[in-house]
Design an enzyme around this catalytic site. Sequence first.
Site, mmCIF file in Angstrom:
data_model
loop_
_atom_site.group_PDB
_atom_site.id
_atom_site.type_symbol
_atom_site.label_atom_id
_atom_site.label_comp_id
_atom_site.label_asym_id
_atom_site.label_seq_id
_atom_site.Cartn_x
_atom_site.Cartn_y
_atom_site.Cartn_z
ATOM 1 N N CYS A 186 102.931 12.023 -0.484
ATOM 2 C CA CYS A 186 101.871 12.265 -1.468
ATOM 3 C C CYS A 186 100.519 12.410 -0.780
ATOM 4 O O CYS A 186 99.883 11.408 -0.425
ATOM 5 C CB CYS A 186 101.840 11.112 -2.469
ATOM 6 S SG CYS A 186 100.528 11.281 -3.683
ATOM 7 N N CYS B 81 97.628 10.763 -2.661
ATOM 8 C CA CYS B 81 97.526 9.303 -2.527
ATOM 9 C C CYS B 81 96.972 8.915 -1.167
ATOM 10 O O CYS B 81 96.170 7.997 -1.061
ATOM 11 C CB CYS B 81 98.897 8.648 -2.660
ATOM 12 S SG CYS B 81 99.863 9.243 -4.023
ATOM 13 N N ASP B 82 97.448 9.589 -0.128
ATOM 14 C CA ASP B 82 97.234 9.069 1.223
ATOM 15 C C ASP B 82 96.353 9.930 2.113
ATOM 16 O O ASP B 82 95.975 9.499 3.206
ATOM 17 C CB ASP B 82 98.607 8.891 1.902
ATOM 18 C CG ASP B 82 99.465 7.889 1.157
ATOM 19 O OD1 ASP B 82 98.883 6.964 0.562
ATOM 20 O OD2 ASP B 82 100.694 8.032 1.160
#
Length: 345
Positions: A160, A163-164
């Site tokens: 992701c 997200c990261d």
Amino acid sequence: MSDKLTFSLNTSTPQSAPANSQGGIQHEKVIIIGSGPAGLTAALYTGRAKLNPLVIAGHELGGQVSLTYEIENYPGFPEGLSGQELVELMKTQAEKFGARIKTFSAVTEVDFQNGSPFRIKTDDGDEYLADAVIVTTGATPRHLNVPGEKELTGHGVSYCATCDGFFFRDKKVVVVGGGDSAIEEGLFLTRFASEVHVIHRRDELRAGATLQARAFANEKMHFIWDTVVEEIKGSEAVEAVRLRNIKTGAVTDFPADGVFIFIGHDPNSDIFTGQLERDPFGYVITDKEMRTSVEGVFAAGEIQDRIFRQVGTSVGQGTAAAMTCERWLAEHETVEAQKAVTERH
Ligand code: NAP
């Protein structure tokens, strides 16, 4: 490493009373399993039809779409919006019409083989009966299954970018895959990373022409063709990937701080093994009206669609599943009522 849960999700438990309770088992008219765009749309439509649906949301409200940084191709939002914003709006709209959303709870077992009402169990120990069920459990990102992948997940290995990506400011990352997801997420990563190297097993991308053009024009994007990842190396965090050129056989260690894997998805259909008919890839089979192999059970979204996989198509399928479900319940109730009258005489 993931910051995806920091968004203020409204973690409501079901607001209104269940339809009925039978020996500790809650009896519902409609249960929707899953809370992505298909599930929340089915909740909106069955809610507006006064069916008081219960959505068993799983552990991440919104599913995959809530991990998407920006959605530019969902009609009605010309400026784009984040996946989490879209999910919140869909949830609010479904709740406005009486849908109840049970969050942080996933279905562990279903019994669809004994007809309606169907039995459903969740991982928090609850048990339900449902006159009709709409399955919208979606799909999960596929893993490479190479040494180091599992050990270093959360330590440089990610599925992701939204997200990261932030954690890779001025770092060198690799993206594995050549489809729309890999290229879209790779482009997103160029906002943070100093270099993004796409590793693809062929010498041409599967991604659409527009994305390809944007990727080739971006000076932070680089391409390593005809190559597979054989191992992800690092003691506490990712340090390198071992690559093999499938044409020459040459093996090299390529230094990298992050590995983002986008090689497709698998449907979340394990709990339906032996319960619903599935295709050889595990996708639940439906007809055009979103009926599954079991009468009274419907499916929508990526659990039954391995081709389009768009928010727009999932919303359309969720709409169709809800409408067929509503019609089926009305017919089913008439048949049951007629049976009861015949039995009384
Ligand atoms: P995909 O289209 O199935 O692409 C998967 C990619 O990973 C392919 O390039 C494939 O290589 C590669 N791959 C698969 N298994 C691999 C393995 N074991 N090792 C190395 N590489 C592997 O999946 P996706 O990109 O997630 O897209 C799925 C669907 O969603 C598509 O229909 C796509 O159009 C849609 N989507 C659309 C958008 C958008 O419209 N903006 C964004 C994201 C996704 P090969 O090419 O050699 O098969």
